[in-house]
Design an enzyme around this catalytic site. Structure first.
Site, PDB file in Angstrom:
ATOM      1  N   CYS A  21       0.851  -1.187   0.000  1.00 47.34           N
ATOM      2  CA  CYS A  21       0.000   0.000   0.000  1.00 47.34           C
ATOM      3  C   CYS A  21       0.891   1.244   0.000  1.00 47.34           C
ATOM      4  O   CYS A  21       2.110   1.163   0.108  1.00 47.34           O
ATOM      5  CB  CYS A  21      -0.932   0.022   1.207  1.00 47.34           C
ATOM      6  SG  CYS A  21      -0.072   0.154   2.777  1.00 47.34           S
ATOM      7  N   CYS A  33       3.369   1.776   2.817  1.00 43.01           N
ATOM      8  CA  CYS A  33       4.670   1.108   2.706  1.00 43.01           C
ATOM      9  C   CYS A  33       5.654   2.000   1.944  1.00 43.01           C
ATOM     10  O   CYS A  33       6.835   2.091   2.302  1.00 43.01           O
ATOM     11  CB  CYS A  33       4.509  -0.231   1.985  1.00 43.01           C
ATOM     12  SG  CYS A  33       3.478  -1.405   2.868  1.00 43.01           S
ATOM     13  N   ASP A  66      26.067  16.276 -39.056  1.00 40.62           N
ATOM     14  CA  ASP A  66      27.518  16.364 -39.069  1.00 40.62           C
ATOM     15  C   ASP A  66      27.997  15.643 -40.343  1.00 40.62           C
ATOM     16  O   ASP A  66      27.366  14.685 -40.787  1.00 40.62           O
ATOM     17  CB  ASP A  66      28.079  15.670 -37.826  1.00 40.62           C
ATOM     18  CG  ASP A  66      29.570  15.464 -37.919  1.00 40.62           C
ATOM     19  OD1 ASP A  66      30.284  16.461 -38.073  1.00 40.62           O
ATOM     20  OD2 ASP A  66      30.002  14.288 -37.861  1.00 40.62           O
ATOM     21  N   ASP A  85      27.944  11.891 -34.625  1.00 39.00           N
ATOM     22  CA  ASP A  85      28.577  10.653 -34.167  1.00 39.00           C
ATOM     23  C   ASP A  85      29.811  10.879 -33.306  1.00 39.00           C
ATOM     24  O   ASP A  85      30.274   9.966 -32.646  1.00 39.00           O
ATOM     25  CB  ASP A  85      29.000   9.795 -35.365  1.00 39.00           C
ATOM     26  CG  ASP A  85      30.227  10.357 -36.067  1.00 39.00           C
ATOM     27  OD1 ASP A  85      30.266  11.585 -36.276  1.00 39.00           O
ATOM     28  OD2 ASP A  85      31.143   9.581 -36.372  1.00 39.00           O
ATOM     29  N   ASP A 129      30.349  16.472 -31.422  1.00 40.40           N
ATOM     30  CA  ASP A 129      28.930  16.702 -31.702  1.00 40.40           C
ATOM     31  C   ASP A 129      28.086  16.737 -30.428  1.00 40.40           C
ATOM     32  O   ASP A 129      26.904  17.105 -30.474  1.00 40.40           O
ATOM     33  CB  ASP A 129      28.376  15.595 -32.619  1.00 40.40           C
ATOM     34  CG  ASP A 129      29.061  15.582 -33.978  1.00 40.40           C
ATOM     35  OD1 ASP A 129      29.401  16.680 -34.460  1.00 40.40           O
ATOM     36  OD2 ASP A 129      29.254  14.488 -34.534  1.00 40.40           O
TER      37      ASP A 129
END
Length: 820
Positions: A110, A113, A514, A714, A718
């Site tokens: 519940c 808890c 890029d 990549d 970048d």
């Protein structure tokens, strides 16, 4: 459980902590606030003492009235084993001072808890954060390992009465199956009750309601309906009460009210023996049964819709064959360590990431790389966990195991995406409680309208309104679509790290690429070596390679590789310095060496004159990048490097342009080189000589112009642009840093996946909107009918889960559309 209630329990022989009967009085006792109390077991006594000593006795006031705590589950005793780094490395994010782990916690039932666990952990020194998920029964803990240890945290949870173990998908799968079984048992019980009540209803409708057996059949219905409501309907009441105690109106509240009101009225007629009213025990049982069927079908549909994640999990074998001192030993995958030699037989999945050291075979990596044909693997080739060995056997030296393999990282990204919330989902979460308020208001108005005409009609009509109104479909409209889309994306090599990325990608108007390594293959080759008089080509290449040997740039690696291929030894260097995007400088044998761009040369007073300038223009017109080499401020040579466009670059850019997108290419190369290399791409903007730090500024300027920008890159340089953009997309061939900075990772390393990614994002957002319209339309049609008393509670119970199933089914269509 307040103090007063606790004393009452103690007086009648009940456990002070959980309220269960004490079997052996006097065996487990303890003084709490100077008063001696009885406990049913050692676990309850320890849990209660821990709660009081931490000053968290308010926990007992937060447990639902009438609901007893369960005795603490049995906990393991070997917590200290989890402090060993070799074991912990399988579960934590990293072995630094500050670590994060997910614990699967048994015993959470519940909201109280959740409250207790979070506050109890926060009180411990070294705990930086603790977040508990009630639905997943999972706790995310971040702690400082210098101040406390994982075993201390787990022991503390055990003292509170919760059994915690490090989370892994296999364990979670078992917990999910357990929850499904629970629904199935309750549904079977309700179905059995419904069949028996059907005979009672037939008897009453056949005339028994008019004779002396009327009250007898009412009592039979009462005794069948009561346990059904308490057992089969328990999840609805539990969730409704837990939500109310947390001041949150859950979707189960209207169902619980409707069932309770109908049951109480029927009980009133039964107990008083009234001859005026009718009983509706069959209605209560029937719609609980039908709603449970709907919940079970929803659970199965969700499981099927998220099958992509499950298929990924199934790729990871549970066992591995390790070779030790020449002997083969089958061990659990958790026992495999980095450096172990693992035998992979034909038909088996590769259990680790590693290097083949013996044997060869064809390996199917399609699930991870998109390569449809098996790839031949031999000695010194790398293999990844989850790939399938088709024919021969081979031995792999493990380099990455368990959660550090590429497969595990993909699954982690899928988990992250499926638990993240897009803005539209956050809005839906805020609307649902108000949805429930409106439902309760409409039910009340319906009852007040009809009660003047007929009490039973008012009761059934208002119950129908409570049941037929379905915020469930509205609540799952977005998360189901995001979860299915992220799973479908992963199956097609598109790893979506956040659900918000899909929503943002559907709004993108401008793509920025890029050049090197993204639009091009990134495989530079040395095609020209032009030198000054009296300087040999070998000398220029050796000097340039020596100066570049400490650089990580792709150009540097190409030059060094070219020198090694000609067996030119690298010279010792000193005073090395690298300027990102410009070049390097160093000293070789006391002479100052400069290698890099034309601007880098000019900044060191090295000028290009006469034939040098003409040569450079000629090379750049051919798309060849020039790297200048100077010694003692004298230009001694030019190295020409060439890179080719990816095969799918032209098609990808053309598709984007046809869809009305704007495209920009960023590069640190000279304008003529960029123009030459990207000439086939058509009407795109080309920005040359952009330094790494300036890429982010370009993205900012586009955003200030009102563009929604997706950056595709990549490299390390970048990363700032990937973060600045509205959606950062990284190729899997890139560096870890750029992948970490991106929102979406293209794991197959193909630009053509961009079109699929955009299609997936657009389709997902459209599906979310369709689901929201679908769920609202359902309610707009059915709620007025229910208020007009034209829909019975049973029909309402049948139609309500159908709306949820329609939403799930519509979300599942995302996968079929992508396949087309």
């Amino acid at each position: 459980m307040s103090e007063a209630k606790v004393v009452a329990h103690a007086d009648i022989g009940k456990c002070f902590h959980c309220g269960l009967a004490v079997q052996n009085p006097g065996e487990f006792t303890a003084k709490i606030n100077t008063i001696s109390h009885e406990f049913c077991c050692h676990g309850c006594r320890m849990a209660c003492q821990t709660i009081y000593s931490a000053g968290l006795q308010g926990f007992y006031n937060k447990t639902p009235d009438g609901e007893s705590l369960a005795p603490p589950p049995e906990t393991a005793n070997d917590f200290h084993a989890y402090d060993i780094d070799e074991i912990q490395v399988d579960y934590v994010d990293q072995l630094d001072d500050e670590r994060t782990i997910y614990l699967l916690i048994e015993g959470i039932h519940c909201a109280a808890c959740v409250w207790l666990i979070e506050r109890a952990l926060y009180k411990l020194p070294g705990v930086l954060s603790a977040d508990v998920s009630l639905t997943a029964k999972r706790c995310r803990i971040k702690w400082d390992n210098r101040e406390t240890s994982l075993s201390v945290l787990m022991q503390h949870l055990a003292k509170l009465g919760y059994a915690a173990i490090p989370f892994d998908p296999e364990t979670a799968e078992g917990a999910l199956a357990k929850r499904h079984r629970g629904i199935l048992y309750r549904m079977a019980f309700a179905g059995f009750a419904m069949m028996n009540l059907m005979w009672v209803s037939i008897a009453l409708y056949s005339g028994a309601a008019e004779d002396e057996f009327r009250n007898l059949f009412h009592w039979v219905g009462f005794f069948i309906a009561t346990p059904t409501l308490l057992y089969s309907g328990y999840p609805f009441f539990r969730n409704a009460i837990s939500g109310l105690r947390s001041l949150y109106l859950t979707m189960d509240l209207p169902i619980a009210i409707g069932a309770t009101a109908t049951y109480l009225y029927s009980s009133y007629i039964t107990f008083t023996g009234s001859v005026e009213g009718e009983v509706f025990f069959d209605t209560v049982v029937n719609f609980i049964f039908v709603i449970l069927i709907g919940r079970y079908l929803e659970a199965l549909s969700k499981r099927n819709a998220l099958s992509a994640t499950r298929r990924m999990l199934e790729l990871q074998p549970k066992l591995a064959t390790v070779i030790e001192t020449g002997e083969q030993k089958t061990v659990p995958i958790r026992s495999v360590k980095v450096g172990d030699l693992v035998l992979v037989r034909p038909g088996e999945n590769v259990p680790v990431d590693g290097i083949v050291t013996e044997g060869e075979s064809a390996v199917d990596e399609s699930m991870l790389t998109g390569e449809s044909q098996p790839v031949r693997k031999q000695v010194n080739d790398s293999v990844v966990a989850g790939s399938i060995n088709n024919e021969g056997a081979f031995v792999v030296k493990a380099q990455q195991v368990l959660r550090h393999t590429a497969l595990a990282k993909i699954i982690a990204l899928m988990d992250e995406a499926q638990t993240s919330k897009a803005p539209i989902q956050t809005l839906a979460d805020k609307v649902v409680p108000w949805f429930v308020v409106v439902t309760l208001t409409l039910a009340t108005l319906t009852f007040m309208f009809w009660v003047g005409t007929d009490f039973e009609t008012a009761l059934l009509a208002s119950a129908s309104v409570l049941v037929v109104t379905c915020p469930c479909a509205f609540g799952m409209a977005t998360p189901m679509s995001i979860a299915v889309a992220s799973g479908v994306g992963a199956s097609n090599g598109i790893l979506v790290k956040q659900g918000i990325a899909l929503e943002s990608l559907s709004r993108v108007t401008h793509y920025v690429f890029d050049k090197t390594g993204t639009l091009t293959e990134g495989k530079l080759s040395l095609v020209q070596n032009i030198t000054a008089e009296s300087v040999s080509q070998q000398t220029v290449l050796q000097i340039a390679a020596s100066a570049e040997q400490k650089s990580e740039h792709g150009i540097a690696k190409t030059i060094v590789s070219a020198a090694r291929s000609e067996n030119l030894p690298l010279l010792d260097i000193s005073r090395f310095y690298a300027s990102p995007g410009r070049g390097v400088k160093a000293e070789i044998e006391g002479k100052k060496i400069i290698v890099g761009t034309a601007d880098w040369m000019l900044s060191h007073n090295v000028t290009l004159e006469g034939e040098w300038r003409a040569t450079v223009e000629q090379l750049e017109q051919q798309g060849i990048s020039c790297v200048f080499v100077a010694r003692e401020q004298q230009l001694i040579g030019i190295l020409g490097l060439f890179d080719t466009l990816r095969e799918d670059a032209k098609t990808t850019i053309s598709d984007l342009l046809e869809q009305g997108m704007k495209v920009t290419v960023l590069s640190g190369d000279r304008q003529q080189v960029v123009n030459s290399v990207t000439a086939v791409l058509g009407n795109v903007q080309r920005l040359a000589e952009v330094l790494p730090g300036e890429k982010r500024q370009v993205i900012q300027q586009l955003q200030q112009q009102g563009e929604c920008v997706a950056m595709v890159g990549d490299g390390i340089n970048d990363s700032p642009a990937l973060i600045q953009s509205d959606v950062g997309i990284a190729l899997a061939s890139g560096t870890d840093v750029s992948i970490e900075s991106a929102d979406i990772v293209l794991s197959y390393n193909q630009l053509s996946q961009l079109s699929l990614t955009r299609q997936l994002a657009t389709r997902t957002l459209r599906t979310i909107r369709q689901n929201i319209v679908l769920s609202i339309s359902y309610n707009v049609i059915m709620v007025p009918l229910a208020m007009m008393a034209l829909v019975s509670p049973l029909l309402a119970a049948i139609t309500m889960p159908i709306s949820s199933l329609l939403v799930i089914g519509n979300a599942a269509r995302i996968s079929r559309i992508v396949k087309r």
